[in-house]
Scaffold this motif. Structure first.
Motif, PDB file in Angstrom:
ATOM      1  N   ARG A   1       0.834  -1.207   0.000  1.00 49.37           N
ATOM      2  CA  ARG A   1       0.000   0.000   0.000  1.00 49.37           C
ATOM      3  C   ARG A   1       0.868   1.256   0.000  1.00 49.37           C
ATOM      4  NH1 ARG A   1      -2.285   3.657   3.526  1.00 49.37           N
ATOM      5  NH2 ARG A   1      -4.353   4.438   2.915  1.00 49.37           N
ATOM      6  N   GLU A   2       1.908   1.261   0.809  1.00 51.52           N
ATOM      7  CA  GLU A   2       2.816   2.403   0.844  1.00 51.52           C
ATOM      8  C   GLU A   2       3.491   2.613  -0.505  1.00 51.52           C
ATOM      9  OE1 GLU A   2       6.735   3.964   3.365  1.00 51.52           O
ATOM     10  OE2 GLU A   2       5.797   2.055   3.872  1.00 51.52           O
TER      11      GLU A   2
ATOM     12  N   LEU B   1       1.020   4.283  -2.899  1.00 50.41           N
ATOM     13  CA  LEU B   1       0.838   5.704  -2.601  1.00 50.41           C
ATOM     14  C   LEU B   1       2.056   6.526  -3.022  1.00 50.41           C
ATOM     15  CD1 LEU B   1      -0.830   5.465   0.918  1.00 50.41           C
ATOM     16  CD2 LEU B   1      -1.923   6.038  -1.251  1.00 50.41           C
ATOM     17  N   ARG B   2       3.229   5.951  -2.851  1.00 48.95           N
ATOM     18  CA  ARG B   2       4.437   6.716  -3.155  1.00 48.95           C
ATOM     19  C   ARG B   2       4.798   6.658  -4.638  1.00 48.95           C
ATOM     20  NH1 ARG B   2       7.430   5.319   0.906  1.00 48.95           N
ATOM     21  NH2 ARG B   2       6.890   7.243   1.946  1.00 48.95           N
TER      22      ARG B   2
ATOM     23  N   VAL C   1       1.649   6.809  -7.730  1.00 52.18           N
ATOM     24  CA  VAL C   1       1.234   8.195  -7.938  1.00 52.18           C
ATOM     25  C   VAL C   1       2.338   8.989  -8.626  1.00 52.18           C
ATOM     26  CG1 VAL C   1       0.572  10.327  -6.771  1.00 52.18           C
ATOM     27  CG2 VAL C   1      -0.342   8.135  -5.970  1.00 52.18           C
TER      28      VAL C   1
ATOM     29  N   ASP D   1      -4.636  -5.612  -0.702  1.00 52.17           N
ATOM     30  CA  ASP D   1      -4.662  -4.241  -1.226  1.00 52.17           C
ATOM     31  C   ASP D   1      -4.648  -4.168  -2.749  1.00 52.17           C
ATOM     32  OD1 ASP D   1      -4.801  -2.607   1.101  1.00 52.17           O
ATOM     33  OD2 ASP D   1      -2.745  -3.192   1.576  1.00 52.17           O
TER      34      ASP D   1
END
Length: 349
Positions: free
Chosen positions: A94-95, A98-99, A102, A127
């Motif tokens: 998930r991290e 997001l990093r 994106v 996820d």
């Protein structure tokens, strides 16, 4: 082949050329990731310089901040359409989305490959739904996911709700990742194709000992025949891919079966354009992973045009150890560097 760069060697966020394939390193760290939480809650004396750095430097600017090892293949097909293939979805998935999804404008995942069924390779499976289309009734095309039968058996126990089953009468639809499980064989002679790109499975030895499945089997034997299984070798998969440029990705390995090493070595199956290889510790050795000396010995034997190392612990200091690798590269005639999270390498596949 080119790696994008900005000052200090950090990954750039520019969109790729429309007709270019690339590799995005979503994670380059070990199972516990870096920084090691223990170094921060129980600081050693003197403090760990790599982990301490994480408190003062934002992760996106810190090449020593490492999530679980994972690679995203942005494959641009001949007609210009992009397909996104990911290898492993670990605890930090998930991290990573997001990093790096994106930052690099990755809209989805079209296919998933799993090297093995340990936590740092699969615990992000739940996820996957965030990179799929949304449907409150789960009425979407499932994402193909390729893995060994051994991994499938283990995941069925860990994530039974992700393995498709018919709904019982009156049971409500749950919003979970939709996955199309596809079993592959760890056989060099049996490649498979997903999202238009062919992959050759590369069986390697990753560890010795029980996995959960073997433990259950051993317990069954103890109960019924008083026999146990000891010291089973653990087979992990790497992957060879690319028609125009040959890439081998091997994230968890302690030794190579001769057939696998032959398939990816310059003196055997032909020189690789890029070898992405496990490198856990800076000093010493480990029973389930290659470390600095063993990794560089393997790079010399395989002799790729270029090698990028992954799977590092907090023993590795990105800038310092890459300076050492620059000297090694000049001496050996093989380019080798530590990869970093967010690194994007443009390559013609």
């Amino acid at each position: 082949m080119a790696a994008d760069a900005v000052p200090n060697g950090h990954a750039a966020a520019d969109a790729p050329p429309p007709s270019s394939s690339s590799l995005v390193f979503l994670g380059t760290g070990c199972s516990s990731a870096v920084p090691n939480a223990r170094c921060l809650i129980q600081p050693p004396d003197p403090p760990c310089p790599v982990c301490s750095q994480s408190l003062s430097v934002p992760p996106e600017l810190n090449p020593n901040y490492r999530c679980n090892t994972s690679l995203l293949i942005d494959y641009c097909r001949d007609e210009g359409a992009h397909k996104y293939i990911i290898i492993d979805v670990g605890k930090t998935f998930r991290e990573q989305v997001l990093r790096w999804f994106v930052r690099h404008k990755i809209p989805c995942v079209d296919s998933i490959l799993l090297t093995h069924e340990h936590a740092d390779a699969i615990l992000g499976l739940d996820d996957i739904r965030v990179v799929q289309a949304f449907s409150p009734t789960n009425d979407i095309d499932p994402t193909p996911i390729y893995l060994s039968q051994f991994a499938m058996d283990s995941i069925s126990l860990k994530f039974p709700y992700l393995v498709k089953k018919k709904l019982k009468e009156g049971e409500e639809v749950r919003r979970v990742a939709q996955l199309d499980w596809r079993i592959i064989e760890s056989d060099l002679q049996k490649p498979f194709t997903t999202s238009g790109l062919e992959f050759v499975p590369l069986p390697v030895i990753s560890s010795t000992g029980f996995s959960f499945i073997l433990f259950c089997y051993a317990f069954f034997l103890i109960l019924y025949s008083y026999q146990v299984i000891h010291g089973e070798d653990y087979i992990c998969l790497g992957f060879l891919f690319g028609r125009k440029s040959k890439v081998a990705y091997i994230s968890d390995v302690s030794r190579f079966p001769p057939s696998t090493e032959y398939a990816i070595s310059k003196s055997g199956g032909g020189q690789l354009d890029l070898l992405i290889l496990d490198c856990l510790y800076r000093t010493g050795s480990h029973n389930v992973h290659l470390c600095w000396d063993q990794t560089l010995d393997a790079v010399k034997r395989i002799c790729p045009k270029r090698a990028l190392l992954i799977g590092m612990t907090h023993e590795m200091d990105h800038d310092k150890d890459n300076q050492t690798l620059e000297e090694w590269s000049r001496r050996e005639g093989i380019y080798a560097q530590l990869a970093r999270d967010g690194l994007r390498v443009y390559i013609d596949l």
